[in-house]
Design a protein around this motif. Structure first.
Motif, short mmCIF file in Angstrom:
data_model
loop_
_atom_site.label_atom_id
_atom_site.label_comp_id
_atom_site.label_asym_id
_atom_site.label_seq_id
_atom_site.Cartn_x
_atom_site.Cartn_y
_atom_site.Cartn_z
N LEU A 1 14.76 -5.80 -20.74
CA LEU A 1 13.39 -6.10 -20.34
C LEU A 1 12.51 -4.87 -20.54
N THR A 2 11.31 -5.09 -21.06
CA THR A 2 10.37 -4.01 -21.36
C THR A 2 9.00 -4.41 -20.84
N LEU A 3 8.29 -3.42 -20.23
CA LEU A 3 6.91 -3.61 -19.82
C LEU A 3 6.01 -2.74 -20.70
N PRO A 4 5.52 -3.27 -21.83
CA PRO A 4 4.77 -2.45 -22.79
C PRO A 4 3.52 -1.81 -22.19
N ALA A 5 2.84 -2.52 -21.29
CA ALA A 5 1.59 -1.99 -20.75
C ALA A 5 1.79 -0.69 -19.99
N GLN A 6 2.96 -0.52 -19.38
CA GLN A 6 3.25 0.69 -18.61
C GLN A 6 4.29 1.57 -19.31
N LYS A 7 4.67 1.20 -20.53
CA LYS A 7 5.67 1.94 -21.31
C LYS A 7 6.96 2.12 -20.52
N ILE A 8 7.39 1.03 -19.90
CA ILE A 8 8.64 1.03 -19.14
C ILE A 8 9.68 0.22 -19.91
N GLY A 9 10.84 0.77 -20.05
CA GLY A 9 11.94 0.05 -20.69
C GLY A 9 12.21 0.56 -22.09
#
Length: 578
Positions: free
Chosen positions: A520-528
């Motif tokens: 899982l990746t959260l692109p908006a927060q550059k997480i993952g």
């Protein structure tokens, strides 16, 4: 045809909301309370005894993370309670407690409530327990229950008819009896396998979890099903004796009766009779009710088969008529008691689902008794015609003169055939309405009794429940392989989540794959990407801990390997709420 119609109705009807048979009476801490210091344990008290699961409790902290708790157990040996210990130190704020137990009558029930330490949190997670049962698992489990009821009625009824009515030709009964035995065996095995996912509210694929299946074998419903399997093996010996023409000796008849009682006990021990008030009396009443139902309805089916397949002697029909009258008397007596025990008040007759179903059952029983009245009438006429025929055939005649006892009255042509045809029609009507009564009875056995509904209404109102799970379906295609992956994130919110991933083939069936990876990746927060680290759970892939720290629209990437060289990665967005 009747069985097929019932199954179509079951499939089209689907699984409804789960019935909460054990009502929550109180919680400690109380729902919504604010405590000065952290409690050392959580205790729930129910209206009846409950069984505990490995995941009976789930506690979420103010940050919506799971709290590490002890193993669920009964408080101070009381079977109507569920308790769990908490860590020594709990942060200030509001905690959500989600619970799930199994009622004494074998049905699962769940809910949630909140309490606060120090002060309530500014915001509390919106929680929703959702359905207690998985729709697919519940549908399969309920179909197996219906089939078991139908099969036991046929097996016990046919055996009782042969033993007590002694038909001359038993050949037409062999195939139906064998079919009933196999259906009862298969439905019992299905109930045993589906018991674990039914209790935990998970999909059918989780039935292959060895740990859950082991727990089933040690629980009361599982032990009752195992006992039923053992009794069915013994019943096979009696089925062989049914094919013989000689009468059953008294010891064999007594052994067969004991076997039927033991079979009925496997139902009574795992349903409404095993919980609530007057349990010993209720158990006896439940056994008698089930046996009377089986002897009557199963005997009617047997009678119908013989009427269409062979020349059944009127004496055998008359004997069954007397047996049916006794069965109906037992049904009425035990039915009145069970209705009183389940309802608790007249208001529950129209104000609860249990009461309305009971009214429908009573209406169906009235129709059944009406059809039975016609059957008794045609039986009496058939016996009368047969007796008159026998008397006339035995009247001696003098050689070359009139009969010694006067002129012989002519027998009405076709009188016996007409009575036999009418009897077939009335018995067929009885069987048709009887199947409806049996279906309603089975639904009643899984519906919240009116007395329990009244207790539940007096119980404290709980919070909305657990956070709703997030279900995402990702289609894939690689080489000649194609299908979809169904991924469930529970609760689908910020914090710790459990993951279950099931791979389906193009025909909708569950398939196995050598490897399944999920990130899982959260692109908006550059997480993952965060690796879910799925493991093969035997029929599905899953993990108990994936931490999602921030709410937002996450990108879920599933990599499916179908062979040593073929694999494909597919993505889909999933919304994680705060």
């Amino acid at each position: 045809m009747l069985l097929g119609a019932v199954l179509v109705l079951l499939v089209l009807g689907g699984a409804g909301p789960a019935s909460a048979h054990a009502a929550l009476k109180s919680t400690d801490p109380e729902d919504g309370s604010v405590l000065k210091s952290a409690p050392r344990s959580i205790t729930l008290t129910f209206t009846e005894s409950v069984g505990l699961l490995d995941d009976s409790f789930r506690v979420l902290d103010p940050d919506n993370r799971r709290v590490h708790i002890g193993e669920a157990e009964h408080a101070k040996g009381r079977s109507d309670t569920a308790s769990v210990t908490l860590p020594k130190k709990l942060a200030k704020g509001t905690y959500v407690v989600a619970w799930r137990v199994v009622s004494a009558d074998s049905h699962p029930v769940g809910g949630a409530f909140t309490f606060s330490v120090g002060k309530a949190s500014a915001t509390v997670a919106s929680v929703d327990t959702g359905p207690v049962e998985n729709p697919a698992t519940a549908s399969l489990y309920n179909i197996a229950r219906y089939l078991a009821y139908l099969a036991v009625a046929l097996v016990v009824g046919a055996a009782a008819f042969v033993a007590l009515c002694r038909p001359a030709d038993r050949g037409p009964l062999r195939k139906p009896l064998v079919a009933g035995w196999w259906v009862l065996l298969g439905s019992t095995l299905a109930l045993l396998v589906l018991r674990a996912p039914y209790e935990t509210g998970t999909g059918p694929a989780t039935a292959f979890d060895s740990a859950a299946f082991t727990r089933t074998l040690t629980g009361r419903p599982g032990l009752a099903l195992l006992a039923r399997l053992a009794l069915l093996l013994i019943a096979a010996v009696f089925a062989v004796r049914l094919s013989k023409r000689d009468a059953w000796p008294r010891p064999l008849l007594a052994a067969g009766t004991a076997l039927a009682v033991a079979l009925a006990l496997t139902w009574a021990a795992s349903e409404h009779a095993s919980a609530g008030i007057q349990v010993p009396v209720a158990m006896v009443s439940s056994v008698l009710h089930l046996l009377a139902m089986a002897v009557w309805l199963g005997g009617l089916t047997t009678l119908l088969i013989l009427l269409y397949r062979t020349e059944l002697a009127p004496a055998a029909v008359a004997r069954f008529s007397r047996i049916a009258f006794v069965s109906v008397t037992v049904l009425v007596g035990t039915g009145v008691y069970q209705s009183w025990r389940g309802l608790g008040s007249w208001d529950a007759l129209t104000g609860t689902t249990y009461g309305r179903l009971l009214v429908a059952k009573l209406a169906a029983v009235v129709l059944l008794l009406t059809a039975a009245g016609f059957s008794r009438r045609w039986t009496a006429r058939l016996v009368t015609v047969d007796a008159e025929t026998v008397v006339r055939e035995r009247v001696p005649e003098t050689v070359g003169g009139p009969p010694a006892s006067g002129p012989k009255e002519p027998v009405v042509p076709g009188a016996g055939s007409a009575s036999r045809r009418n009897l077939r029609r009335s018995v067929l009507a009885e069987v048709a309405v009887g199947v409806v009564v049996l279906v309603i009875t089975t639904v009643l056995s899984s519906t919240l009794p009116g007395r329990a509904a009244a207790e539940a209404a007096q119980a404290p109102t709980t919070a909305a429940g657990l956070p709703a799970a997030s279900v995402t379906t990702i289609p894939f295609e690689v080489g000649r392989a194609r299908g979809k992956v169904q991924i469930t994130l529970d609760p689908g919110r910020v914090g710790d989540n459990t993951v279950q991933a099931v791979v389906f083939g193009p025909d909708g069936g569950i398939v196995t794959v050598p490897e399944l990876r999920l990130s899982l990746t959260l692109p908006a927060q550059k997480i993952g990407p965060l690796d879910a680290k799925l493991t093969d759970q035997g029929g599905y892939w899953g993990t108990n801990s994936v931490t999602l720290p921030i709410a937002g629209t996450w990108t879920m990437k599933a990599t499916v390997r179908t062979s040593e060289i073929d694999q494909v990665s597919v993505t889909k967005s999933v919304r994680i709420s705060g």
